[in-house]
Structure formats: C-alpha cells, structure tokens
Design an enzyme around this catalytic site. Structure first.
Site, PDB file in Angstrom:
ATOM      1  N   GLU A   1     -36.522   3.952  12.488  1.00 22.66           N
ATOM      2  CA  GLU A   1     -37.000   3.110  13.572  1.00 22.66           C
ATOM      3  C   GLU A   1     -37.596   3.985  14.670  1.00 22.66           C
ATOM      4  O   GLU A   1     -36.847   4.542  15.498  1.00 22.66           O
ATOM      5  CB  GLU A   1     -35.855   2.282  14.162  1.00 22.66           C
TER       6      GLU A   1
ATOM      7  N   HIS B   1     -28.028   3.342  16.223  1.00 26.35           N
ATOM      8  CA  HIS B   1     -29.264   2.693  16.669  1.00 26.35           C
ATOM      9  C   HIS B   1     -29.766   3.422  17.914  1.00 26.35           C
ATOM     10  O   HIS B   1     -28.967   3.925  18.711  1.00 26.35           O
ATOM     11  CB  HIS B   1     -28.982   1.215  16.974  1.00 26.35           C
TER      12      HIS B   1
ATOM     13  N   GLU C   1     -30.767   2.442  20.646  1.00 30.87           N
ATOM     14  CA  GLU C   1     -30.226   1.931  21.919  1.00 30.87           C
ATOM     15  C   GLU C   1     -28.833   2.501  22.171  1.00 30.87           C
ATOM     16  O   GLU C   1     -28.452   2.725  23.318  1.00 30.87           O
ATOM     17  CB  GLU C   1     -30.228   0.393  21.892  1.00 30.87           C
TER      18      GLU C   1
ATOM     19  N   ASN D   1     -30.938  -7.580  13.064  1.00 31.49           N
ATOM     20  CA  ASN D   1     -30.099  -7.019  14.121  1.00 31.49           C
ATOM     21  C   ASN D   1     -30.246  -7.910  15.348  1.00 31.49           C
ATOM     22  O   ASN D   1     -31.267  -7.857  16.029  1.00 31.49           O
ATOM     23  CB  ASN D   1     -30.574  -5.582  14.403  1.00 31.49           C
TER      24      ASN D   1
ATOM     25  N   SER E   1     -40.575  -3.710  15.534  1.00 29.48           N
ATOM     26  CA  SER E   1     -41.623  -4.737  15.641  1.00 29.48           C
ATOM     27  C   SER E   1     -42.071  -5.296  14.293  1.00 29.48           C
ATOM     28  O   SER E   1     -43.256  -5.588  14.106  1.00 29.48           O
ATOM     29  CB  SER E   1     -42.825  -4.199  16.437  1.00 29.48           C
TER      30      SER E   1
ATOM     31  N   GLY F   1     -39.166  -3.345  19.783  1.00 27.14           N
ATOM     32  CA  GLY F   1     -39.328  -4.374  20.810  1.00 27.14           C
ATOM     33  C   GLY F   1     -40.625  -4.295  21.584  1.00 27.14           C
ATOM     34  O   GLY F   1     -40.776  -4.939  22.629  1.00 27.14           O
TER      35      GLY F   1
HETATM   36  P1  PGA Z   1     -37.481  -5.155  16.962  1.00 26.38           P
HETATM   37  O1  PGA Z   1     -36.113  -4.320  16.924  1.00 26.38           O
HETATM   38  O2  PGA Z   1     -37.699  -5.733  15.590  1.00 26.38           O
HETATM   39  O3  PGA Z   1     -37.245  -6.219  18.009  1.00 26.38           O
HETATM   40  O4  PGA Z   1     -38.569  -4.202  17.347  1.00 26.38           O
HETATM   41  C1  PGA Z   1     -35.746  -3.568  15.793  1.00 26.38           C
HETATM   42  C2  PGA Z   1     -34.414  -2.910  16.013  1.00 26.38           C
HETATM   43  O5  PGA Z   1     -34.119  -2.480  17.132  1.00 26.38           O
HETATM   44  O6  PGA Z   1     -33.614  -2.810  15.077  1.00 26.38           O
END
Ligand code: PGA
Length: 254
Positions: free
Chosen positions: A170, A100, A102, A13, A216, A176
């Site tokens: 997730e 997601h 976000e 992603n 992560s 992140g």
């Molecule tokens: P990350 O993000 O691997 O940077 O933690 C995962 C995601 O948001 O799909």
C-alpha cells in the site's frame, strides 16, 4: 520466473468506521457472494474491534471471512486498552491486518513490533496481513523498492507460509487520496516483493504467499489493478464500506 495463479483475496479494511447497523452490509455482501464467485476468490471484511464478534456470527454460512485491524504482541497481561491475538481469534476472526501505514505513522509502529505482532497472530492460527509501502517522498527519491524490501525483511516472521501470511503493498500516498501508481509501477513493485518473499521464506512458500495491492482501489480501477502479475487481490479501504462497491470490486477480479 512465472508465478502460478493464486486464489485472489479481496479484503475490506473498515478502519474506525461502522456501527452495528453496518452489519447489514456484511449480510448484503454475503447474499451477493454466490457460489460461483466464492470458487474464484476469497472475501474478507475487517470491521472495527467492537463489531468483530457479531460480524463473525453474522458471516457464518456466507463464506465471508472476518478479520481484525491490529493486535498486541503479548498474549495477555497489564496492557490497558489492548487486545491480544487470542482474543481476536476468540471472536471468530481468522485474519488480522498488521503494520498498516496509519499504525506505523500514527502509533509509531516499527518493523520489529509488526513482526512480533505477526508472530503472535500466527501463533494462534490467525493469518497476518502485513502491510508495507513507501511515502511519496521516498518514491520521489527513488527509494520505493529499498524501503519496501527493508519493511518486508523487518516485519515478516521467517517461518511464515501461504496459510498464515498475506502481504499488502500500500503506497502511503495512494491511501484515501484517489491516486494510484501506474500499472507498470505496481507490476515492478509486486515483482520485487515476490522476489523478496522467495528470498526470506524460501522458493515454495515465497511463491505461494498472496500479495495484495491497496490504495484507492475502486470499482472503476479494480479490473486493471487486479490483472497485474503478482497482484493476488486487493486491500480496500473507503470502497469497502458500501456493499455495492465492494462487491463490484470482487466481481471485477479476473
Ligand atoms: P483506501 O484505503 O482504499 O481508502 O485508499 C486502503 C487502506 O488503507 O487499506
């Protein structure tokens, strides 16, 4: 209940990152994704919308699939700035990430909206990758499983099948941050998601839908996370932006 082994999916992603020069990363991944690896796992890159068409054209012949990061629930109409599932499909994309965290937090997307988007995507033969996951506060309150169960029930179209649905677990606090849940916590959550999928979709479809872990994932922790039962691949953010790291994660897949 023992689960049969599903072909893992390693999905990248890119979020709001990447210009045309980044397409070289896709070519590099394509070259590294040899036939032996392609027989063992599926590889998917989800670049920003601006790159979808060229990424799909670049990926032809490489066995890498290209996906989008969101779509609108409606097929067409007066929705300035939005993009429909059919338009994504028209670029050559085959998957779309939906719900997601976000988008759930920054764009206030509800379970019902995520389900409507997933239905729209499946309606044009895209595979919907529906994301779920609890916040740190919800985990600390002992509510992680109930939150994820509620998200699954609300976000997944009930007629989904292993071809048109992938679920990504997730934990919001792991995205992140460099933090990951313990292996025992990942195993427990993925088993709960598997049971919930069987309950929503029926035994056979529920057993066959792939459940990705995301948050992560890096070359250093991928092998351990990907060997957990009911972890059928990974959704990778930051580490998917570099071909070398992303391919190291794919190589780590048991
Ligand atoms: P990350 O993000 O691997 O940077 O933690 C995962 C995601 O948001 O799909």
């Amino acid at each position: 209940m023992a689960t049969l082994r599903l072909k893992p999916l390693i999905a990248g992603n890119w979020k709001m990152n990447g210009f045309r020069s980044a397409l070289n990363e896709i070519l590099a991944m394509g070259n590294a994704f040899d036939h032996g690896l392609a027989a063992r796992l599926d590889l998917l890159i989800c670049p920003p919308t601006t790159l979808l068409y060229t990424a799909a054209a670049t990926a032809i012949g490489t066995r890498i699939a290209i996906g989008a990061q969101d779509c609108h629930a409606q097929a067409s109409g007066a929705y300035t700035g939005d993009i429909s599932a059919a338009m994504l499909s028209d670029t050559g994309a085959t998957h779309v990430i939906l719900g997601h965290s976000e988008r759930r937090s920054l764009h206030k997307e509800t379970d019902a909206l995520v389900r409507a988007k997933a239905q729209a995507a499946q309606g044009v033969n895209l595979t919907a990758i529906v994301c779920v996951g609890e916040t740190r506060a919800e985990r600390d309150a002992g509510k992680a499983e109930s939150v994820v169960r509620r998200q699954l029930r609300g976000s997944i179209p009930t007629h989904s099948n292993p071809q048109n649905l992938v679920v990504a677990y997730e934990p919001v606090w792991a995205i992140g941050t460099g933090l990951t849940p313990t292996i025992a916590d990942v195993a427990q959550m993925h088993a709960a998601i598997r049971a919930q999928l069987r309950s929503i979709l029926g035994r056979e479809a529920g057993q066959g839908v792939r459940i990705l872990y995301g948050g992560s994932v890096k070359p250093g922790n991928a092998a351990e996370l990907l060997s957990v039962e009911n972890v059928n691949g990974a959704l990778v953010g930051g580490a998917s932006l570099k071909a070398q790291d992303f391919m190291a994660i794919a190589q780590a897949c048991p």
